[in-house]
Design a protein around this motif. Structure first.
Motif, PDB file in Angstrom:
ATOM      1  N   LEU A   1     -19.377  39.027 -14.293  1.00 50.15           N
ATOM      2  CA  LEU A   1     -18.207  38.257 -14.632  1.00 50.15           C
ATOM      3  C   LEU A   1     -17.375  37.749 -13.693  1.00 50.15           C
ATOM      4  CD1 LEU A   1     -16.629  38.093 -17.566  1.00 50.15           C
ATOM      5  CD2 LEU A   1     -15.492  40.255 -16.728  1.00 50.15           C
ATOM      6  N   ASN A   2     -16.926  36.862 -13.676  1.00 48.71           N
ATOM      7  CA  ASN A   2     -16.311  35.872 -12.705  1.00 48.71           C
ATOM      8  C   ASN A   2     -15.082  35.298 -13.277  1.00 48.71           C
ATOM      9  OD1 ASN A   2     -16.956  34.850  -9.924  1.00 48.71           O
ATOM     10  ND2 ASN A   2     -16.541  32.976 -10.943  1.00 48.71           N
ATOM     11  N   LEU A   3     -14.009  35.350 -12.290  1.00 50.32           N
ATOM     12  CA  LEU A   3     -12.659  34.661 -12.611  1.00 50.32           C
ATOM     13  C   LEU A   3     -12.830  33.395 -11.566  1.00 50.32           C
ATOM     14  CD1 LEU A   3      -9.862  34.704 -13.696  1.00 50.32           C
ATOM     15  CD2 LEU A   3      -9.460  36.118 -11.949  1.00 50.32           C
ATOM     16  N   ASP A   4     -12.285  32.564 -12.234  1.00 54.04           N
ATOM     17  CA  ASP A   4     -12.243  30.988 -11.392  1.00 54.04           C
ATOM     18  C   ASP A   4     -10.839  30.837 -11.584  1.00 54.04           C
ATOM     19  OD1 ASP A   4     -15.132  29.846 -10.549  1.00 54.04           O
ATOM     20  OD2 ASP A   4     -15.349  30.751 -12.387  1.00 54.04           O
ATOM     21  N   LEU A   5     -10.214  30.165 -10.565  1.00 56.35           N
ATOM     22  CA  LEU A   5      -8.756  29.760 -10.396  1.00 56.35           C
ATOM     23  C   LEU A   5      -8.765  28.345  -9.691  1.00 56.35           C
ATOM     24  CD1 LEU A   5      -6.981  33.111  -9.122  1.00 56.35           C
ATOM     25  CD2 LEU A   5      -7.325  32.182 -11.550  1.00 56.35           C
ATOM     26  N   THR A   6      -7.666  27.457 -10.020  1.00 47.71           N
ATOM     27  CA  THR A   6      -7.744  26.424  -9.534  1.00 47.71           C
ATOM     28  C   THR A   6      -6.382  25.745  -9.518  1.00 47.71           C
ATOM     29  OG1 THR A   6      -8.026  24.060  -9.314  1.00 47.71           O
ATOM     30  CG2 THR A   6      -7.971  24.934 -11.729  1.00 47.71           C
ATOM     31  N   ILE A   7      -5.779  25.436  -8.462  1.00 49.48           N
ATOM     32  CA  ILE A   7      -4.268  25.082  -8.304  1.00 49.48           C
ATOM     33  C   ILE A   7      -4.441  23.674  -7.815  1.00 49.48           C
ATOM     34  CG2 ILE A   7      -1.979  25.195  -7.225  1.00 49.48           C
ATOM     35  CD1 ILE A   7      -2.615  28.062  -6.741  1.00 49.48           C
TER      36      ILE A   7
ATOM     37  N   ARG B   1     -10.214  30.461 -15.457  1.00 51.62           N
ATOM     38  CA  ARG B   1     -11.224  30.601 -16.447  1.00 51.62           C
ATOM     39  C   ARG B   1     -11.980  32.124 -15.954  1.00 51.62           C
ATOM     40  NH1 ARG B   1     -15.283  26.626 -15.308  1.00 51.62           N
ATOM     41  NH2 ARG B   1     -16.221  28.363 -13.819  1.00 51.62           N
ATOM     42  N   LEU B   2     -12.160  32.545 -16.975  1.00 51.73           N
ATOM     43  CA  LEU B   2     -12.675  34.280 -16.946  1.00 51.73           C
ATOM     44  C   LEU B   2     -13.935  34.022 -17.702  1.00 51.73           C
ATOM     45  CD1 LEU B   2     -12.765  36.986 -15.772  1.00 51.73           C
ATOM     46  CD2 LEU B   2     -11.604  37.934 -17.928  1.00 51.73           C
ATOM     47  N   SER B   3     -15.222  34.191 -17.381  1.00 55.14           N
ATOM     48  CA  SER B   3     -16.420  33.892 -18.021  1.00 55.14           C
ATOM     49  C   SER B   3     -17.608  34.918 -17.506  1.00 55.14           C
ATOM     50  CB  SER B   3     -16.888  32.467 -18.181  1.00 55.14           C
ATOM     51  OG  SER B   3     -17.057  32.079 -16.890  1.00 55.14           O
ATOM     52  N   GLY B   4     -18.409  35.226 -18.254  1.00 60.34           N
ATOM     53  CA  GLY B   4     -19.744  36.205 -18.100  1.00 60.34           C
ATOM     54  C   GLY B   4     -20.108  37.194 -18.942  1.00 60.34           C
TER      55      GLY B   4
ATOM     56  N   VAL C   1       0.688  -1.257   0.172  1.00 58.74           N
ATOM     57  CA  VAL C   1       0.014  -0.187  -0.123  1.00 58.74           C
ATOM     58  C   VAL C   1       0.966   1.296   0.051  1.00 58.74           C
ATOM     59  CG1 VAL C   1      -1.620   1.341   1.358  1.00 58.74           C
ATOM     60  CG2 VAL C   1      -1.870  -0.956   1.320  1.00 58.74           C
ATOM     61  N   SER C   2       0.642   2.061  -0.962  1.00 62.56           N
ATOM     62  CA  SER C   2       1.278   3.212  -1.002  1.00 62.56           C
ATOM     63  C   SER C   2       0.404   4.624  -0.529  1.00 62.56           C
ATOM     64  CB  SER C   2       1.871   3.754  -2.272  1.00 62.56           C
ATOM     65  OG  SER C   2       0.811   3.722  -3.178  1.00 62.56           O
ATOM     66  N   VAL C   3       0.709   5.389   0.151  1.00 61.48           N
ATOM     67  CA  VAL C   3       0.025   6.746   0.826  1.00 61.48           C
ATOM     68  C   VAL C   3       0.532   7.887   0.376  1.00 61.48           C
ATOM     69  CG1 VAL C   3      -0.612   7.872   2.869  1.00 61.48           C
ATOM     70  CG2 VAL C   3      -0.338   5.288   3.151  1.00 61.48           C
ATOM     71  N   ASP C   4      -0.372   8.752  -0.405  1.00 63.48           N
ATOM     72  CA  ASP C   4      -0.147   9.979  -0.734  1.00 63.48           C
ATOM     73  C   ASP C   4      -1.047  11.160  -0.346  1.00 63.48           C
ATOM     74  OD1 ASP C   4       1.714   9.124  -3.024  1.00 63.48           O
ATOM     75  OD2 ASP C   4       0.147   8.378  -4.117  1.00 63.48           O
ATOM     76  N   ARG C   5      -0.658  12.345  -0.321  1.00 66.06           N
ATOM     77  CA  ARG C   5      -1.289  13.265   0.225  1.00 66.06           C
ATOM     78  C   ARG C   5      -1.392  14.479  -0.743  1.00 66.06           C
ATOM     79  NH1 ARG C   5       2.346  11.613   3.605  1.00 66.06           N
ATOM     80  NH2 ARG C   5       1.638  10.699   5.751  1.00 66.06           N
ATOM     81  N   ALA C   6      -2.315  15.159  -0.696  1.00 66.03           N
ATOM     82  CA  ALA C   6      -2.410  16.417  -1.680  1.00 66.03           C
ATOM     83  C   ALA C   6      -3.432  17.454  -1.042  1.00 66.03           C
ATOM     84  CB  ALA C   6      -3.327  15.721  -2.867  1.00 66.03           C
ATOM     85  N   ILE C   7      -2.956  18.605  -1.502  1.00 66.15           N
ATOM     86  CA  ILE C   7      -3.594  19.937  -1.131  1.00 66.15           C
ATOM     87  C   ILE C   7      -3.862  20.700  -2.343  1.00 66.15           C
ATOM     88  CG2 ILE C   7      -2.632  19.907   1.305  1.00 66.15           C
ATOM     89  CD1 ILE C   7      -0.764  21.871   0.371  1.00 66.15           C
ATOM     90  N   GLY C   8      -4.953  21.336  -2.241  1.00 72.58           N
ATOM     91  CA  GLY C   8      -4.942  22.208  -3.589  1.00 72.58           C
ATOM     92  C   GLY C   8      -6.001  23.537  -2.888  1.00 72.58           C
ATOM     93  N   VAL C   9      -6.493  24.002  -4.062  1.00 70.41           N
ATOM     94  CA  VAL C   9      -7.330  25.323  -3.663  1.00 70.41           C
ATOM     95  C   VAL C   9      -8.102  25.800  -4.964  1.00 70.41           C
ATOM     96  CG1 VAL C   9      -5.513  27.140  -4.042  1.00 70.41           C
ATOM     97  CG2 VAL C   9      -7.735  27.408  -2.772  1.00 70.41           C
ATOM     98  N   ASP C  10      -9.264  26.172  -4.941  1.00 69.67           N
ATOM     99  CA  ASP C  10     -10.025  26.802  -5.962  1.00 69.67           C
ATOM    100  C   ASP C  10     -10.379  28.048  -5.439  1.00 69.67           C
ATOM    101  OD1 ASP C  10      -9.943  24.501  -7.457  1.00 69.67           O
ATOM    102  OD2 ASP C  10     -12.071  23.745  -7.266  1.00 69.67           O
ATOM    103  N   ALA C  11     -10.568  28.884  -6.327  1.00 67.40           N
ATOM    104  CA  ALA C  11     -10.909  30.379  -5.845  1.00 67.40           C
ATOM    105  C   ALA C  11     -12.036  30.879  -6.859  1.00 67.40           C
ATOM    106  CB  ALA C  11      -9.845  31.237  -5.645  1.00 67.40           C
ATOM    107  N   LYS C  12     -12.914  31.715  -6.592  1.00 65.64           N
ATOM    108  CA  LYS C  12     -14.081  32.405  -7.184  1.00 65.64           C
ATOM    109  C   LYS C  12     -13.810  33.903  -6.932  1.00 65.64           C
ATOM    110  CE  LYS C  12     -17.558  28.569  -7.838  1.00 65.64           C
ATOM    111  NZ  LYS C  12     -17.158  28.531  -9.230  1.00 65.64           N
TER     112      LYS C  12
END
Length: 792
Positions: free
Chosen positions: A305-311, A384-387, A287-298
């Motif tokens: 008009l909205n800007l969406d970001l994701t890392i 993504r910029l949309s609206g 068994v292998s164990v991984d960890r992940a962190i990330g973030v979305d922003a609106k």
């Protein structure tokens, strides 16, 4: 409470009392007749609300408490949307039980209240899970176009049990289910209360949760109720039965006495943390164990008009695709379910026809393996910029980067799209766009062993790598104000290092939609060198350039005094010519006919929610490439140029969906290439209301093609368990067993929504496949994920 059963009541009552009056002819008889017919006369006097009917919205004079009581002064003084009219099963009568809607607002929330008059019969709801199946649950909702452009908007619905569902509306809502997506997720609040003669719902939607133009004084709006236990769909604006009652062509006007409040600074951050424990059982690994962190922003650049970001986005909690047994020569199109790609998704997916899309978001971060299952490729970041910009303009810009995945033949890649859309006339629009896919660091990648097929070209003994692929184009989309006419005209051209001619795609569609008659015509051409690596053009995997099209004529009928609500009879032809050169069309040369299907079909929808359909098709195919319908079982393929013609029949039936135990069944029988085909598909479902359901789906195919092609049987079994312990804790388990690829897939997901739009997930996946034999798979993984929505 006024109760009306059906039109037969009126006619029978009139007939009986006409005879009665002729016999007695007394004042007393006349009095009895007036009393008997008074409910019918009252029904006939209920006015229909026409499109454009106004509803004023005033600011709340005091705080509103979501308690289902409606005892605040604001609700007492609010304008009332009432006089709902049925759209289905008839469009000439009000519903058995009426509904009322009221709206108000303060500086932070849009408030809606509903009063749904009812009796004591049990409500029909499938479960307590969010994002309900609209057609199978009692519910009421608001359908809102806050830009007043008759094109895009939002909906928020609620059931008598307080189950929320929200989503986005595209194409003005005219395309039925295709215009409504409840995969979009956001934060809002509600409360419902059940009384003996009604149920009441109160909703508070933060202005920060949806996009709108605060300078527009009139928003398009309608309210729609689905009374499943009576099979009645009614709306505030009376809508003819042939049209979608939530379409903006049949909406009223929400009139702001003062401008809608500006949402102000609107920034939301949604971080996540996840842990993944996985094991490759096939290779006997630990068994292998991984960890992940990330973030979305609106980030709201403006209220519209909205800007969406994701890392480092993570989609491990997204529901798995439902496998299919695909017996055609073409790729099957699975829907997009990943949250980041959904808002304003109609803008990015507008160009082209459904089978000639230059941009398909499932090409980003996913790649199909040999069993046609999607395997993930990590996305490093995206924006993504949309609206809306101004009154008539929409814009969309998207950019994402995926990491290198050498084992799948993928270098690091950059995906981009930019589109600008201008509304013209009442509801039509034109757009210009560019799609770009850039493969990165190919100088080092040349030494890799694996290549993705659309990245390379073999020239002599050399492998030439395609560094980029671009598509530019323009579209004109026609939608008339009445929804009677619709159309699409487009021209797209691809650009890459390999091709300079016959690298374009063009098409024309025209639709005519009235109560008794529907007519649809379409024709499109795709050049042999047209390449849309980020798009969905399955025909190019089969044909070396082609012209295809279809024509359909359908008559619609609405029987009276019948258990059938609606019925239709249609005829359709689909065709493909290949290879096809556009310049030769004007000389009458369309290429060689490779595919033609002529179908006659009949469908009926019953008053008890069941439905029935039957069709007969005559199919012609002249194969443009080798094809093995029994893949991977059959050892011998049909050869290029082989020609076949056969007849097949299809029959399907869906039972009364209001029953706790219901089912659907479908069968396709007849000839199939050089042999015969028997296909049987069925789903049986039991609902333990409102805590969940259990369902079993089977797809069984018997294919007998004769020698030397062989015979085989394919079986797909999919049991599904849905449990809703509370309105915030859900469990779903889906098992898929597919004998075609000897594959087994188990996906189990526990979700706790501890706050609006904030979740804790526990997901278990087990994937096992014995195909291909030299690359067997047996992997299991356990994911624990925590997301939290923060408003800054």
């Amino acid at each position: 409470m006024l109760v009306y059963t059906n039109g037969f009541y009126t006619r029978a009552s009139l007939a009986i009392f006409t005879v009665y009056l002729s016999l007695l002819k007394t004042p007393f008889s006349i009095l009895l007749l007036a009393l008997w017919l008074s409910p019918v006369l009252l029904v006939s006097q209920i006015p229909k609300n026409k499109p454009g009917t106004g509803l004023s919205i005033a600011k709340a004079v005091a705080p509103i408490v979501l308690d289902g009581k409606l005892d605040e002064t604001t609700w007492t003084n609010a304008s009332v949307a009432t006089n709902f009219y049925m759209n289905y099963p008839v469009d000439s009568l009000p519903p058995t039980f009426q509904s009322e809607a009221r709206v108000s607002f303060d500086d932070h929330f849009l408030y809606i209240s509903f009063v749904c008059y009812d009796d004591s019969k049990p409500d029909i709801v499938q479960s307590l899970r969010r994002d309900i199946d609209w057609s199978n649950n009692d519910n009421i909702g608001i359908y809102l176009d806050p830009f007043n452009d008759y094109t895009n908007g939002f909906f928020f619905t609620i059931t008598p049990y307080g189950v929320q569902s929200e989503g986005i509306i595209s194409a003005g809502g005219q395309d039925g289910d295709g215009s409504f997506s409840n995969s979009w997720d956001n934060k809002w609040y509600s409360h419902t209360t059940r009384y003996s003669d009604k149920w009441v719902a109160e909703i508070a939607i933060p202005f920060k949760s949806f996009r709108y133009n605060h300078n527009v004084k009139d928003w398009n709006v309608t309210f729609l109720r689905n009374d499943v236990k009576r099979n009645q769909i009614s709306s505030w604006i009376a809508t003819p039965i042939q049209f979608v009652p939530a379409s903006f062509a049949y909406s009223g006007k929400l009139h702001w006495e003062t401008s809608a409040p500006h949402a102000g600074a609107n920034i939301s951050v949604i971080p996540y943390i996840a842990g993944n424990a996985s094991q490759n059982i096939e290779k006997n690994e630990s068994v292998s164990v991984d960890r992940a962190i990330g973030v979305d922003a609106k980030i709201a650049v403006s209220p519209s008009l909205n800007l969406d970001l994701t890392i480092n986005p993570d989609f491990s909690n997204v529901e798995v695709d439902q496998q299919v047994i695909n017996l055609t020569r073409f790729e099957f199109q699975f829907p997009e379910r990943r949250q980041f790609f959904l808002e304003n998704s109609d803008l990015f997916s507008t160009p082209g026809f459904p089978d000639t899309r230059p941009f398909f978001t499932r090409r980003i971060g996913l790649v199909l393996d040999s069993t046609n299952n999607a395997r993930p490729v990590a996305i490093q970041y995206g924006a993504r910029l949309s609206g809306k910009v101004g009154k008539n303009w929409r814009v969309g810009v998207l950019n994402m980067r995926t990491e290198e995945r050498g084992s799948l033949g993928l270098p690091a890649q950059m995906y981009s799209m930019a589109i600008i859309q201008r509304q013209i006339f009442s509801r039509s629009n034109i757009d210009l766009f560019i799609v770009d896919k850039q493969s990165l660091d190919l100088g080092n990648y040349q030494r890799k062993k694996f290549y993705q097929k659309d990245l390379v070209k073999i020239v002599g003994n050399d492998t030439v790598l395609n560094k980029y692929n671009r598509v530019i184009g323009a579209d004109f989309n026609l939608i008339t104000k009445s929804n009677k006419w619709s159309g699409d005209l487009y021209y797209h051209q691809s650009i890459d290092d390999f091709h300079s001619s016959e690298n374009y795609s063009t098409g024309l569609f025209l639709g005519y939609n009235t109560r008794p008659l529907n007519i649809f015509l379409a024709n499109n051409y795709v050049g042999r060198n047209y390449v849309a690596e980020t798009g969905f053009v399955p025909g190019l995997d089969v044909y070396p350039g082609y012209m295809s099209g279809f024509a359909r004529v359908q008559g619609n009928f609405y029987p009276k005094q019948s258990p059938i609500a609606t019925t239709n009879l249609g005829a359709e032809i689909n065709y493909t010519f290949s290879p096809s050169i556009f310049e030769n069309y004007f000389k009458g040369d369309f290429g060689k006919l490779t595919d033609r299907t002529i179908t006659i079909d009949y469908n009926a929808n019953f008053l008890n929610t069941s439905s029935f359909g039957i069709s007969a098709s005559r199919v012609f195919q002249k194969l443009p490439e080798d094809f093995n319908p029994l893949f991977p079982r059959g050892k011998t393929s049909y050869r290029t140029g082989n020609q076949f013609e056969w007849t097949e029949f299809n029959v399907q039936y869906n039972s009364n969906t209001r029953k706790v135990l219901n089912y659907s069944a479908e069968s396709t029988l007849g000839q199939f290439y050089s042999g015969t085909r028997q296909s049987y598909r069925a789903t049986i479902s039991y609902r333990y209301q409102p805590y969940g359901s259990v369902a079993l789906t089977t797809d069984y195919n018997v294919l007998q093609l004769g020698e030397p092609y062989g015979s085989t049987e394919f079986l797909l079994i999919r049991p599904r368990l849905d449990l809703t312990f509370t309105s915030k804790v859900f469990f779903t388990s889906v098992l898929q067993f597919n004998t075609r690829f000897d594959s087994y897939n188990l996906n189990a997901r526990l979700q706790w929504r501890f706050r609006p739009a904030s979740d804790f997930f526990v997901v278990y996946n087990h994937v096992e496949s014995k195909f291909p034999a030299d690359a067997r798979t047996n992997v299991q993984a356990l994911v624990i994920k925590f997301t939290y929505w923060l408003n800054l």
